[in-house]
Structure formats: C-alpha cells, structure tokens
Motif scaffolding. Structure first.
Motif, PDB file in Angstrom:
ATOM      1  N   VAL A   5      31.472 -13.432 -45.640  1.00 49.82           N
ATOM      2  CA  VAL A   5      32.659 -12.805 -45.055  1.00 49.82           C
ATOM      3  C   VAL A   5      32.260 -12.074 -43.785  1.00 49.82           C
ATOM      4  CG1 VAL A   5      34.436 -11.050 -45.345  1.00 49.82           C
ATOM      5  CG2 VAL A   5      33.850 -12.536 -47.262  1.00 49.82           C
ATOM      6  N   ASP A  52      36.982 -12.733 -40.828  1.00 51.28           N
ATOM      7  CA  ASP A  52      37.722 -12.778 -42.084  1.00 51.28           C
ATOM      8  C   ASP A  52      38.476 -11.494 -42.367  1.00 51.28           C
ATOM      9  OD1 ASP A  52      36.767 -15.415 -43.019  1.00 51.28           O
ATOM     10  OD2 ASP A  52      34.820 -14.420 -43.049  1.00 51.28           O
ATOM     11  N   CYS A  53      38.049 -10.394 -41.735  1.00 47.41           N
ATOM     12  CA  CYS A  53      38.682  -9.104 -41.981  1.00 47.41           C
ATOM     13  C   CYS A  53      38.404  -8.173 -40.805  1.00 47.41           C
ATOM     14  CB  CYS A  53      38.133  -8.490 -43.273  1.00 47.41           C
ATOM     15  SG  CYS A  53      38.897  -6.921 -43.751  1.00 47.41           S
ATOM     16  N   ALA A  77      43.736 -12.387 -40.043  1.00 40.85           N
ATOM     17  CA  ALA A  77      42.763 -11.676 -40.873  1.00 40.85           C
ATOM     18  C   ALA A  77      43.357 -10.348 -41.344  1.00 40.85           C
ATOM     19  CB  ALA A  77      41.482 -11.422 -40.080  1.00 40.85           C
ATOM     20  N   PHE A 122      38.912 -10.283 -50.794  1.00 39.15           N
ATOM     21  CA  PHE A 122      38.385 -11.643 -50.844  1.00 39.15           C
ATOM     22  C   PHE A 122      37.863 -12.034 -52.219  1.00 39.15           C
ATOM     23  CE2 PHE A 122      38.334 -10.444 -46.428  1.00 39.15           C
ATOM     24  CZ  PHE A 122      38.950 -11.546 -45.855  1.00 39.15           C
TER      25      PHE A 122
END
Length: 219
Positions: A5, A52-53, A77, A122
């Motif tokens: 991630v 992803d974030c 995201a 996640f």
C-alpha cells in the motif's frame, strides 16, 4: 490488506513527515510512504504516482483551496485528514473532499490511530460495503452533547435547516448513546463499537470514537 500500500502523507512540518515515515514502515512493512511538504508538492506527487491512500494535514494550495479538496478531484484514493484543527474548523472542506477518516493531531499516540485507519481501509475483511461517508466528528471529552453534533453533521451534509428536521429523539436516544459509548471510548478499539439508525432519510452510524457517518449523502 493488499500486498503493498502506497501512502502519500502531506504536511508542512518536516518532523511530522519524518516520524510518520518511520512509524508507518516500522508498523507494517507492506506500507510504503511518499511525503510532500506542501499542497502543491502533494499534487505533483499525485500527477506522477498512483497512491492507495492520502494522509494530510489541513494544508492549502497556492490559490487558497484546501489540498484535500484538490486531491479528491485528482484521485479516488481514500483520504485521512490528520490535523491539529478541531472538526468544526475543517468540517466543510472535509465533507467536500469526502474524507474517509478524521484524526485530531495531539500527541505521538495519534500516529498509531492514523496507521490503524489506513490499515483498516485496506483490510478486505473490514471493507464497508455501504459506501459510507464521514459527515461529522463528536468529541466526547467536550461539553457539546452528542445529539447536537449529530444534528449539526446532518445539517451540513444535506444542506438543510436543522429547525425543520424531525426531532432526533424520534430516531435515537442520543443521551443513551453517550452513556453506552462512555466506557467503550476508553477501550483499545473504540471505533469497533458502532450504532446505526435512520434520520432525515440517511442511514447514519455513530462510533465510540466519535465518527458520524452516512451511507447516502445527497449531492
């Protein structure tokens, strides 16, 4: 949680970014961290990398717009707003950016809260299929009543006038919720305690860590 991630952390304090990088990667080696010291730098990262974030302080773009709002148009995201500012000071931009989580930055232990939220976002076993939106944050240590926070959050989310809403007590006993959450809020995983109820056409949920979410926030 997926194999790897990528987290973009945006903050204008270098020490904060250094500490977060160390803690993220020490806590879970599957997390890789990219840092940016300004909103503009954060947007440059998003232009060049798929992340992803996003974890972000309440930093602003050169034109004054909140970075999280600009970022929300650039990527899908999820965004964790990690700031020293109180919820009421950032609520408008947080809701506009559809942030996934809000964490008040007070001491080093709050980093672990942020990391926990990122991992949970996640964790395939913890995916919330309701497509929930964070619309408010209640501080159980304040003198503000939980019911007031709920009504104010709904008012902001739907753009309505709270004086025209049905009484909250017809949907939930907010005082009872406060009594329920008081011991849970002191536990190791307060966000795991959650109560759902319908109010003003929304499927609301309140957790023991103060998050107020809705499954279907009207545009």
């Amino acid at each position: 949680m997926p194999g790897q991630v990528s987290v973009l952390h945006v903050d204008d304090e270098p020490d904060v970014l250094d500490l977060s990088t160390q803690l993220f990667e020490r806590t879970d080696p599957r997390i890789s961290t990219i840092t940016a010291g300004s909103g503009a730098a954060g947007m440059e990262v998003l232009a060049d990398h798929d992340v992803d974030c996003i974890v972000s302080d309440s930093v602003r773009m050169p034109d004054g717009e909140a970075f999280i709002e600009a970022a929300s148009r650039e990527t899908d995201a999820p965004i964790v707003l990690f700031t020293a500012k109180e919820w009421n000071d950032v609520a408008d931009e947080a809701i506009a950016a559809d942030v996934a989580e809000y964490v008040r930055k007070a001491d080093a232990s709050d980093y672990q809260t942020v990391i926990g939220h990122v991992r949970q976002l996640f964790d395939r076993d913890a995916v919330d299929t309701d497509d929930r939106h964070l619309i408010g944050q209640h501080d159980f240590s304040s003198r503000v009543e939980l019911g007031v926070s709920i009504v104010h959050a709904v008012e902001n989310a739907v753009g309505g006038d709270a004086t025209e809403f049905d009484p909250l007590y017809d949907s939930v006993d907010a005082d009872a919720l406060e009594r329920l959450f008081a011991p849970a809020a002191e536990g190791p995983n307060p966000g795991d305690v959650e109560v759902h109820f319908a109010y003003e056409g929304l499927d609301l949920a309140v957790t023991a860590d103060g998050r107020i979410t809705a499954a279907s926030v009207p545009n």
